[in-house]
Design a protein around this motif. Structure first.
Motif, mmCIF file in Angstrom:
data_model
loop_
_atom_site.group_PDB
_atom_site.id
_atom_site.type_symbol
_atom_site.label_atom_id
_atom_site.label_comp_id
_atom_site.label_asym_id
_atom_site.label_seq_id
_atom_site.Cartn_x
_atom_site.Cartn_y
_atom_site.Cartn_z
ATOM 1 N N ILE A 163 21.657 -24.660 35.615
ATOM 2 C CA ILE A 163 20.274 -25.346 35.360
ATOM 3 C C ILE A 163 20.416 -26.684 35.116
ATOM 4 O O ILE A 163 19.452 -27.354 35.455
ATOM 5 N N ALA A 164 21.451 -26.803 34.546
ATOM 6 C CA ALA A 164 21.462 -28.362 34.147
ATOM 7 C C ALA A 164 21.663 -29.215 35.299
ATOM 8 O O ALA A 164 21.102 -30.181 35.336
ATOM 9 N N VAL A 165 22.467 -28.935 36.065
ATOM 10 C CA VAL A 165 22.517 -29.765 37.519
ATOM 11 C C VAL A 165 21.049 -29.811 38.129
ATOM 12 O O VAL A 165 20.675 -30.835 38.523
ATOM 13 N N ALA A 166 20.495 -28.630 38.236
ATOM 14 C CA ALA A 166 19.135 -28.641 38.820
ATOM 15 C C ALA A 166 18.177 -29.765 38.223
ATOM 16 O O ALA A 166 17.444 -30.513 38.787
ATOM 17 N N VAL A 167 18.040 -29.644 36.927
ATOM 18 C CA VAL A 167 17.263 -30.352 36.028
ATOM 19 C C VAL A 167 17.695 -31.829 36.198
ATOM 20 O O VAL A 167 16.714 -32.930 36.444
ATOM 21 N N ALA A 168 18.809 -32.178 36.056
ATOM 22 C CA ALA A 168 19.184 -33.643 36.173
ATOM 23 C C ALA A 168 18.992 -34.213 37.732
ATOM 24 O O ALA A 168 18.512 -35.071 37.653
ATOM 25 N N GLU A 169 18.926 -33.456 38.561
ATOM 26 C CA GLU A 169 18.755 -33.836 39.896
ATOM 27 C C GLU A 169 17.019 -34.272 39.953
ATOM 28 O O GLU A 169 16.914 -35.109 40.578
ATOM 29 N N THR A 170 16.297 -33.239 39.564
ATOM 30 C CA THR A 170 15.112 -33.521 39.531
ATOM 31 C C THR A 170 14.637 -34.601 38.666
ATOM 32 O O THR A 170 13.599 -35.618 39.244
ATOM 33 N N LEU A 171 15.282 -34.976 37.603
ATOM 34 C CA LEU A 171 14.801 -35.861 36.796
ATOM 35 C C LEU A 171 15.452 -37.333 37.244
ATOM 36 O O LEU A 171 14.888 -38.409 36.648
ATOM 37 N N LYS A 172 15.995 -37.354 38.500
ATOM 38 C CA LYS A 172 16.441 -38.642 39.036
ATOM 39 C C LYS A 172 15.013 -39.215 39.610
ATOM 40 O O LYS A 172 15.209 -40.521 40.167
ATOM 41 N N ASN A 173 14.224 -38.368 39.867
ATOM 42 C CA ASN A 173 13.096 -38.865 40.427
ATOM 43 C C ASN A 173 11.973 -39.394 39.212
ATOM 44 O O ASN A 173 11.764 -38.721 38.360
ATOM 45 N N ALA A 196 7.001 -31.115 46.784
ATOM 46 C CA ALA A 196 8.239 -31.807 47.183
ATOM 47 C C ALA A 196 9.251 -31.759 45.808
ATOM 48 O O ALA A 196 10.495 -31.306 46.055
ATOM 49 N N LEU A 197 8.854 -32.118 44.749
ATOM 50 C CA LEU A 197 9.722 -32.076 43.671
ATOM 51 C C LEU A 197 10.000 -30.667 43.106
ATOM 52 O O LEU A 197 11.330 -30.310 42.788
ATOM 53 N N ALA A 198 9.288 -29.574 43.411
ATOM 54 C CA ALA A 198 9.505 -28.215 43.123
ATOM 55 C C ALA A 198 10.574 -27.772 44.091
ATOM 56 O O ALA A 198 11.622 -27.140 43.665
ATOM 57 N N GLU A 199 10.577 -28.245 45.471
ATOM 58 C CA GLU A 199 11.585 -27.864 46.433
ATOM 59 C C GLU A 199 13.041 -28.515 46.035
ATOM 60 O O GLU A 199 14.061 -28.032 46.280
ATOM 61 N N ILE A 200 12.908 -29.811 45.708
ATOM 62 C CA ILE A 200 14.124 -30.499 45.019
ATOM 63 C C ILE A 200 14.714 -29.824 44.214
ATOM 64 O O ILE A 200 16.120 -29.582 43.977
ATOM 65 N N ASP A 257 8.765 -39.692 39.057
ATOM 66 C CA ASP A 257 7.590 -39.181 38.556
ATOM 67 C C ASP A 257 7.902 -37.620 38.280
ATOM 68 O O ASP A 257 6.876 -36.893 37.862
ATOM 69 N N ALA A 258 9.050 -37.234 38.028
ATOM 70 C CA ALA A 258 9.439 -36.152 37.163
ATOM 71 C C ALA A 258 9.844 -36.154 35.914
ATOM 72 O O ALA A 258 10.595 -36.891 35.392
ATOM 73 N N VAL A 259 8.797 -35.970 34.875
ATOM 74 C CA VAL A 259 9.026 -36.260 33.568
ATOM 75 C C VAL A 259 9.757 -35.131 32.815
ATOM 76 O O VAL A 259 10.517 -35.413 32.009
ATOM 77 N N ASP A 260 9.603 -33.846 33.288
ATOM 78 C CA ASP A 260 10.299 -32.850 32.338
ATOM 79 C C ASP A 260 10.548 -31.757 33.153
ATOM 80 O O ASP A 260 9.516 -31.365 34.118
ATOM 81 N N VAL A 261 11.366 -30.921 33.123
ATOM 82 C CA VAL A 261 11.519 -29.618 33.939
ATOM 83 C C VAL A 261 12.190 -28.483 33.024
ATOM 84 O O VAL A 261 12.851 -28.778 32.052
ATOM 85 N N ALA A 262 11.543 -27.187 33.188
ATOM 86 C CA ALA A 262 12.053 -26.020 32.718
ATOM 87 C C ALA A 262 12.391 -25.116 33.751
ATOM 88 O O ALA A 262 11.452 -24.516 34.468
ATOM 89 N N ILE A 263 13.534 -24.467 33.558
ATOM 90 C CA ILE A 263 14.123 -23.332 34.304
ATOM 91 C C ILE A 263 14.271 -22.157 33.705
ATOM 92 O O ILE A 263 15.352 -22.274 32.906
ATOM 93 N N THR A 264 13.807 -21.097 33.683
ATOM 94 C CA THR A 264 14.002 -19.850 33.004
ATOM 95 C C THR A 264 14.192 -18.652 33.810
ATOM 96 O O THR A 264 13.246 -18.190 34.373
ATOM 97 N N PRO A 265 15.159 -18.123 34.031
ATOM 98 C CA PRO A 265 15.570 -16.842 34.710
ATOM 99 C C PRO A 265 14.959 -15.585 34.062
ATOM 100 O O PRO A 265 15.428 -15.761 32.653
ATOM 101 N N GLN A 266 14.253 -14.685 34.576
ATOM 102 C CA GLN A 266 14.104 -13.648 33.691
ATOM 103 C C GLN A 266 14.319 -12.236 34.571
ATOM 104 O O GLN A 266 13.622 -12.242 35.571
#
Length: 280
Positions: A172-182, A214-218, A184-193
């Motif tokens: 999750i940390a890898v994905a959040v960090a990669e998204t926040l490189k953009n 596109a940001l979601a796909e990133i 226009d991405a301000v914050d990201v939450a990823i939660t598996p249930q």
């Protein structure tokens, strides 16, 4: 910042982010906040009141509203007094004359384990987004009615099993960090249930639908790539392929710029057998 203020700040941030994923968990955190702290930000009061009111828990909502009014009058909270007075009147009307006379009942103390992110969910996921907090809401309650498929899961019994390829905090940390490189991405939450992943992305104003998608796909490719690096059985993302991880997880996605329904820019779902995200 004192230890107690730091704890309050962390709890508040967690509650706000959990509203992206599961309002029930977010509400539990808000209740813990009001049982143990005195928030100084009026938005914290508004969020807790809104979630309680939405669930018909009017006495509890009224109690928090009264606290906000008292603290604003004492200049301990910088909020708009008339706004909370209007909320109070609305709650009193909803409670009716018989209930108004009663003292609001306090909810029994609830100690939420702060590290709880993997939730044993009830049925996962209507993609109908209820009104979010400050940012977004991905509501994962009620999986059967998800758009993009008659039922997101073809095998209901399988949903009670542990995921075959568990998603870790480091992925999750890898994905959040990669998204926040953009920018226009301000914050990201990823939660598996269970076997569903909730994705919430806050984007800057002016971000259009295509860019939001596109940001979601990133985010998804980064998460899929991190998973494939851990589990060699999973295909790595490439081209339009999000990666083998999503053969084992269903997706509920929300991307937006703020709290109102018209600020949610893109909503999507994907079941295990689909090759692409269903945007709606």
């Amino acid at each position: 910042m004192s230890e107690k203020r730091n704890e309050l700040f962390n709890l508040t941030q967690r509650a706000q982010k959990m509203e992206l994923i599961n309002e029930e968990i977010a509400l539990d955190i808000y209740i813990e906040i009001f049982e143990n702290y005195t928030p100084k930000i009026s938005k914290t009061y508004e969020s807790a009141i809104r979630l309680l009111e939405k669930r018909g828990r009017f006495p509890e909502a009224l109690d928090i509203c009264e606290r906000a009014i008292k603290l604003i009058n004492e200049d301990q909270v910088s909020g708009i007094l008339s706004k909370f007075e209007t909320i109070r009147e609305r709650l009193l009307k909803k409670m009716g004359p018989e209930t108004v006379a009663e003292k609001p009942k306090q909810k029994k103390p609830i100690k939420l384990i702060i590290g709880l992110i993997l939730v044993v969910a009830v049925a996962i996921a209507v993609c109908e987004l209820s009104r979010p907090y400050d940012d977004l809401d991905v509501n994962l309650d009620g999986k059967e009615s998800l758009p993009g498929g008659s039922a997101l899961s073809g095998n209901n019994d399988a949903e009670t099993n542990d995921p075959e390829f568990p998603i870790t905090e480091s992925m999750i940390a890898v994905a959040v960090a990669e998204t926040l490189k953009n920018h226009d991405a301000v914050d990201v939450a990823i939660t598996p249930q269970d076997n569903t992943i909730g994705i919430g992305i806050l984007v800057s104003p002016g971000t259009d639908v295509k860019r939001s998608q596109a940001l979601a796909e990133i985010t998804l490719k980064a998460l899929g790539g991190a998973a494939s690096a851990t589990y060699k059985e999973l295909d790595t993302p490439n081209g339009d392929n999000l990666g083998g991880l999503y053969d084992y997880y269903e997706l509920v996605i929300s991307v937006g710029t703020g709290s109102e329904e018209d600020e949610i820019v893109a909503k999507g779902t994907k079941n295990k057998t689909s090759t692409a995200i269903y945007w709606h």
